[in-house]
Design an enzyme around this catalytic site. Structure first.
Site, PDB file in Angstrom:
ATOM      1  N   GLY A 166     -16.715  10.768   1.905  1.00  0.00           N
ATOM      2  CA  GLY A 166     -16.155   9.515   1.407  1.00  0.00           C
ATOM      3  C   GLY A 166     -15.884   8.464   2.452  1.00  0.00           C
ATOM      4  O   GLY A 166     -14.830   7.826   2.461  1.00  0.00           O
ATOM      5  N   HIS A 204      -6.026   7.520  12.282  1.00  0.00           N
ATOM      6  CA  HIS A 204      -5.638   6.110  12.181  1.00  0.00           C
ATOM      7  C   HIS A 204      -4.203   5.946  11.721  1.00  0.00           C
ATOM      8  O   HIS A 204      -3.824   4.880  11.242  1.00  0.00           O
ATOM      9  CB  HIS A 204      -6.596   5.373  11.225  1.00  0.00           C
ATOM     10  CG  HIS A 204      -7.974   5.228  11.808  1.00  0.00           C
ATOM     11  ND1 HIS A 204      -9.085   5.011  11.034  1.00  0.00           N
ATOM     12  CD2 HIS A 204      -8.433   5.311  13.089  1.00  0.00           C
ATOM     13  CE1 HIS A 204     -10.141   4.925  11.806  1.00  0.00           C
ATOM     14  NE2 HIS A 204      -9.786   5.115  13.053  1.00  0.00           N
ATOM     15  N   ARG A 248       0.835  -1.211   0.000  1.00  0.00           N
ATOM     16  CA  ARG A 248       0.000   0.000   0.000  1.00  0.00           C
ATOM     17  C   ARG A 248       0.863   1.252   0.000  1.00  0.00           C
ATOM     18  O   ARG A 248       0.563   2.247  -0.648  1.00  0.00           O
ATOM     19  CB  ARG A 248      -0.942  -0.029   1.203  1.00  0.00           C
ATOM     20  CG  ARG A 248      -2.057  -1.046   1.038  1.00  0.00           C
ATOM     21  CD  ARG A 248      -2.911  -1.157   2.267  1.00  0.00           C
ATOM     22  NE  ARG A 248      -3.628   0.069   2.536  1.00  0.00           N
ATOM     23  CZ  ARG A 248      -4.226   0.312   3.721  1.00  0.00           C
ATOM     24  NH1 ARG A 248      -4.128  -0.571   4.697  1.00  0.00           N
ATOM     25  NH2 ARG A 248      -4.881   1.431   3.917  1.00  0.00           N
ATOM     26  N   CYS A 257      10.937   0.924  21.271  1.00  0.00           N
ATOM     27  CA  CYS A 257      11.143   2.212  21.993  1.00  0.00           C
ATOM     28  C   CYS A 257      10.047   3.228  21.709  1.00  0.00           C
ATOM     29  O   CYS A 257      10.110   4.365  22.194  1.00  0.00           O
ATOM     30  CB  CYS A 257      12.509   2.795  21.617  1.00  0.00           C
ATOM     31  SG  CYS A 257      12.599   3.415  19.926  1.00  0.00           S
TER      32      CYS A 257
HETATM   33  C1  BV8 Z   1     -11.198   1.268  19.024  1.00  0.00           C
HETATM   34  C2  BV8 Z   1      -6.222   2.083   9.495  1.00  0.00           C
HETATM   35  C3  BV8 Z   1     -11.112   1.096  21.357  1.00  0.00           C
HETATM   36  C4  BV8 Z   1      -5.445   0.904   9.045  1.00  0.00           C
HETATM   37  C5  BV8 Z   1      -8.498   1.393  10.075  1.00  0.00           C
HETATM   38  C6  BV8 Z   1     -18.114   0.798  19.057  1.00  0.00           C
HETATM   39  C7  BV8 Z   1     -17.388   1.859  19.602  1.00  0.00           C
HETATM   40  C8  BV8 Z   1     -15.992   1.880  19.528  1.00  0.00           C
HETATM   41  C9  BV8 Z   1     -15.309   0.830  18.880  1.00  0.00           C
HETATM   42  C10 BV8 Z   1     -16.035  -0.208  18.335  1.00  0.00           C
HETATM   43  C11 BV8 Z   1     -17.409  -0.226  18.430  1.00  0.00           C
HETATM   44  N1  BV8 Z   1     -17.826  -1.363  17.833  1.00  0.00           N
HETATM   45  C12 BV8 Z   1     -16.764  -2.060  17.359  1.00  0.00           C
HETATM   46  C13 BV8 Z   1     -15.672  -1.390  17.673  1.00  0.00           C
HETATM   47  C14 BV8 Z   1     -14.303  -1.807  17.326  1.00  0.00           C
HETATM   48  C15 BV8 Z   1     -13.831  -1.335  15.960  1.00  0.00           C
HETATM   49  C16 BV8 Z   1     -14.916  -1.168  14.948  1.00  0.00           C
HETATM   50  O1  BV8 Z   1     -15.436  -0.071  14.749  1.00  0.00           O
HETATM   51  N2  BV8 Z   1     -15.261  -2.258  14.276  1.00  0.00           N
HETATM   52  C17 BV8 Z   1     -16.222  -2.187  13.218  1.00  0.00           C
HETATM   53  C18 BV8 Z   1     -15.874  -3.203  12.150  1.00  0.00           C
HETATM   54  C19 BV8 Z   1     -17.612  -2.410  13.818  1.00  0.00           C
HETATM   55  N3  BV8 Z   1     -13.112  -0.093  16.109  1.00  0.00           N
HETATM   56  C20 BV8 Z   1     -11.818  -0.127  16.496  1.00  0.00           C
HETATM   57  O2  BV8 Z   1     -11.232  -1.135  16.774  1.00  0.00           O
HETATM   58  C21 BV8 Z   1     -11.126   1.213  16.632  1.00  0.00           C
HETATM   59  N4  BV8 Z   1     -10.489   1.268  17.928  1.00  0.00           N
HETATM   60  O3  BV8 Z   1     -12.386   1.257  19.061  1.00  0.00           O
HETATM   61  O4  BV8 Z   1     -10.436   1.249  20.128  1.00  0.00           O
HETATM   62  C22 BV8 Z   1     -10.096   1.113  22.425  1.00  0.00           C
HETATM   63  C23 BV8 Z   1     -10.458   1.628  23.649  1.00  0.00           C
HETATM   64  C24 BV8 Z   1      -9.529   1.632  24.661  1.00  0.00           C
HETATM   65  C25 BV8 Z   1      -8.249   1.134  24.427  1.00  0.00           C
HETATM   66  C26 BV8 Z   1      -7.905   0.626  23.198  1.00  0.00           C
HETATM   67  C27 BV8 Z   1      -8.836   0.596  22.180  1.00  0.00           C
HETATM   68  C28 BV8 Z   1      -9.985   1.400  15.628  1.00  0.00           C
HETATM   69  C29 BV8 Z   1     -10.481   1.258  14.232  1.00  0.00           C
HETATM   70  C30 BV8 Z   1      -9.364   1.678  13.259  1.00  0.00           C
HETATM   71  C31 BV8 Z   1      -9.024   0.547  12.321  1.00  0.00           C
HETATM   72  N5  BV8 Z   1      -8.118   1.033  11.285  1.00  0.00           N
HETATM   73  N6  BV8 Z   1      -7.642   1.917   9.183  1.00  0.00           N
HETATM   74  C32 BV8 Z   1      -5.419   0.777   7.547  1.00  0.00           C
HETATM   75  O5  BV8 Z   1      -5.802   1.697   6.825  1.00  0.00           O
HETATM   76  O6  BV8 Z   1      -5.004  -0.295   7.112  1.00  0.00           O
HETATM   77  S1  BV8 Z   1     -10.103   1.234   9.651  1.00  0.00           S
HETATM   78  C33 BV8 Z   1     -10.457   1.668   8.050  1.00  0.00           C
HETATM   79  O7  BV8 Z   1     -11.807   1.330   7.762  1.00  0.00           O
HETATM   80  C34 BV8 Z   1     -10.454   3.160   7.775  1.00  0.00           C
HETATM   81  O8  BV8 Z   1      -9.428   3.824   8.445  1.00  0.00           O
HETATM   82  C35 BV8 Z   1     -11.808   3.659   8.198  1.00  0.00           C
HETATM   83  O9  BV8 Z   1     -11.822   4.068   9.545  1.00  0.00           O
HETATM   84  C36 BV8 Z   1     -12.645   2.413   8.122  1.00  0.00           C
HETATM   85  C37 BV8 Z   1     -13.772   2.602   7.168  1.00  0.00           C
HETATM   86  O10 BV8 Z   1     -13.205   2.835   5.946  1.00  0.00           O
HETATM   87  P1  BV8 Z   1     -13.745   4.003   4.978  1.00  0.00           P
HETATM   88  O11 BV8 Z   1     -12.706   5.049   4.968  1.00  0.00           O
HETATM   89  O12 BV8 Z   1     -15.125   4.432   5.309  1.00  0.00           O
HETATM   90  O13 BV8 Z   1     -13.741   3.207   3.611  1.00  0.00           O
HETATM   91  P2  BV8 Z   1     -14.841   2.198   3.067  1.00  0.00           P
HETATM   92  O14 BV8 Z   1     -14.222   1.434   1.953  1.00  0.00           O
HETATM   93  O15 BV8 Z   1     -15.474   1.461   4.196  1.00  0.00           O
HETATM   94  O16 BV8 Z   1     -15.943   3.182   2.489  1.00  0.00           O
HETATM   95  C38 BV8 Z   1     -15.599   4.061   1.452  1.00  0.00           C
HETATM   96  C39 BV8 Z   1     -16.789   4.989   1.247  1.00  0.00           C
HETATM   97  O17 BV8 Z   1     -16.441   5.953   0.232  1.00  0.00           O
HETATM   98  C40 BV8 Z   1     -18.030   4.267   0.776  1.00  0.00           C
HETATM   99  O18 BV8 Z   1     -19.150   4.759   1.471  1.00  0.00           O
HETATM  100  C41 BV8 Z   1     -18.127   4.637  -0.706  1.00  0.00           C
HETATM  101  O19 BV8 Z   1     -19.456   4.753  -1.155  1.00  0.00           O
HETATM  102  C42 BV8 Z   1     -17.478   5.992  -0.717  1.00  0.00           C
HETATM  103  N7  BV8 Z   1     -16.832   6.334  -2.000  1.00  0.00           N
HETATM  104  C43 BV8 Z   1     -16.187   5.497  -2.852  1.00  0.00           C
HETATM  105  N8  BV8 Z   1     -15.738   6.196  -3.931  1.00  0.00           N
HETATM  106  C44 BV8 Z   1     -16.101   7.508  -3.712  1.00  0.00           C
HETATM  107  C45 BV8 Z   1     -16.785   7.587  -2.481  1.00  0.00           C
HETATM  108  N9  BV8 Z   1     -17.291   8.743  -2.021  1.00  0.00           N
HETATM  109  C46 BV8 Z   1     -17.093   9.852  -2.755  1.00  0.00           C
HETATM  110  N10 BV8 Z   1     -16.440   9.854  -3.935  1.00  0.00           N
HETATM  111  C47 BV8 Z   1     -15.940   8.705  -4.447  1.00  0.00           C
HETATM  112  N11 BV8 Z   1     -15.313   8.711  -5.634  1.00  0.00           N
END
Ligand code: BV8
Length: 233
Positions: A180, A114, A60, A125
């Site tokens: 997005g 993120h 990536r 470290c």
């Molecule tokens: C945490 C980095 C707690 C790495 C990523 C409730 C509350 C809190 C947490 C949770 C909860 N329920 C579950 C959880 C845990 C979890 C979570 O949310 N799970 C989900 C699956 C339910 N969350 C976590 O673990 C987070 N941490 O909660 O910590 C904690 C507390 C105390 C101590 C320690 C910890 C951390 C989550 C971060 C994960 N890392 N990315 C990497 O990039 O490899 S996640 C990754 O997916 C992204 O960063 C982003 O956040 C996420 C969603 O991605 P999107 O950016 O939305 O992309 P996607 O493809 O999904 O969608 C694209 C959109 O664009 C679409 O809608 C599409 O239609 C649109 N689009 C496409 N083309 C276009 C467009 N729009 C406009 N124009 C275009 N041309």
């Protein structure tokens, strides 16, 4: 854009970089179809098979360096610049993306909640260093010399960076804009509800309705490269 706005919080997701040729996560053929989240975007996956994870991020990182910002990134960079010249105006761009296209379009002080592909974190470290190369060869940490570098990105189950900076900006905001993102991952997916509870108006600019659309005051459907410049002007 309304002329009386002073304090804006903008959240961006993978969709803003899609037209630059960077894979989103949940589109057909997207990153989560190519790899299981559990294998490449969790600390457990990294512990189980570090080579798979390091290769995933090396691939990536190399891909991003060949891509260019698109008109959506450029429009936000222009807004960022205009706001920085206005007294008592604040613009916080919070991105879930780990690419550097906002910065390469000219935006400053972007908050990568993120993390960033172009940053390396030492597991030994905790030193952070700018990184454009690969990690599969287990390079040494420039600070402590240990071969313990990992991608400086937030995996599932890890705490996003500097959440208080985001919540402080939301408390002071006149507008929250989401661009997005699928609204599938928390805590970012919850910002629209946080904004509503604070009485902050909310707009979503997205290619299709998202999991969060029902919470937004307004959803505009279309490609970011068209919607964002239209909204900014
Ligand atoms: C945490 C980095 C707690 C790495 C990523 C409730 C509350 C809190 C947490 C949770 C909860 N329920 C579950 C959880 C845990 C979890 C979570 O949310 N799970 C989900 C699956 C339910 N969350 C976590 O673990 C987070 N941490 O909660 O910590 C904690 C507390 C105390 C101590 C320690 C910890 C951390 C989550 C971060 C994960 N890392 N990315 C990497 O990039 O490899 S996640 C990754 O997916 C992204 O960063 C982003 O956040 C996420 C969603 O991605 P999107 O950016 O939305 O992309 P996607 O493809 O999904 O969608 C694209 C959109 O664009 C679409 O809608 C599409 O239609 C649109 N689009 C496409 N083309 C276009 C467009 N729009 C406009 N124009 C275009 N041309």
């Amino acid at each position: 854009m309304e002329t009386d706005l002073q304090n804006i919080v903008i959240l961006t997701g993978a969709g803003i970089s899609a037209e630059s040729g960077i894979d989103t996560f949940r589109a057909e053929g997207g990153l989560w179809e190519q790899h299981r989240i559990e294998d490449v975007a969790t600390p457990e996956g990294f512990a189980r098979n570090p080579d798979l994870v390091l290769n995933f991020y090396d691939m990536r990182r190399a891909a991003v360096q060949e891509k260019l910002p698109n008109p959506a990134h450029e429009a936000l960079a222009q807004l960022n610049h205009a706001w920085s010249n206005k007294p008592n105006h604040n613009l916080l761009i919070v991105t879930q993306n780990v690419d550097d296209l906002h910065e390469r379009a000219g935006a400053a002080h972007v908050h990568h909640m993120h993390g960033e592909l172009l940053s390396a974190l030492c597991c030994a470290c905790e030193h952070r260093t700018r990184w454009t190369g690969t990690m599969i060869e287990r390079p040494s940490c420039p600070n402590c010399g240990e071969q313990a570098l990992r991608p400086d990105v937030v995996w599932f189950g890890e705490m996003p960076y500097d959440m208080e900076r985001i919540y402080a900006a939301l408390r002071n905001a006149d507008l929250f804009v989401s661009i997005g993102t699928s609204g599938a991952v928390y805590p970012a997916a919850g910002f629209v509800r946080d904004a509503k509870e604070l009485g902050v108006p909310t707009i979503e600019l997205n290619l299709e309705r998202s999991e969060g659309s029902r919470w937004f005051d307004e959803t505009r459907i279309g490609p970011a490269s068209k919607l964002v410049p239209q909204w900014v002007q």
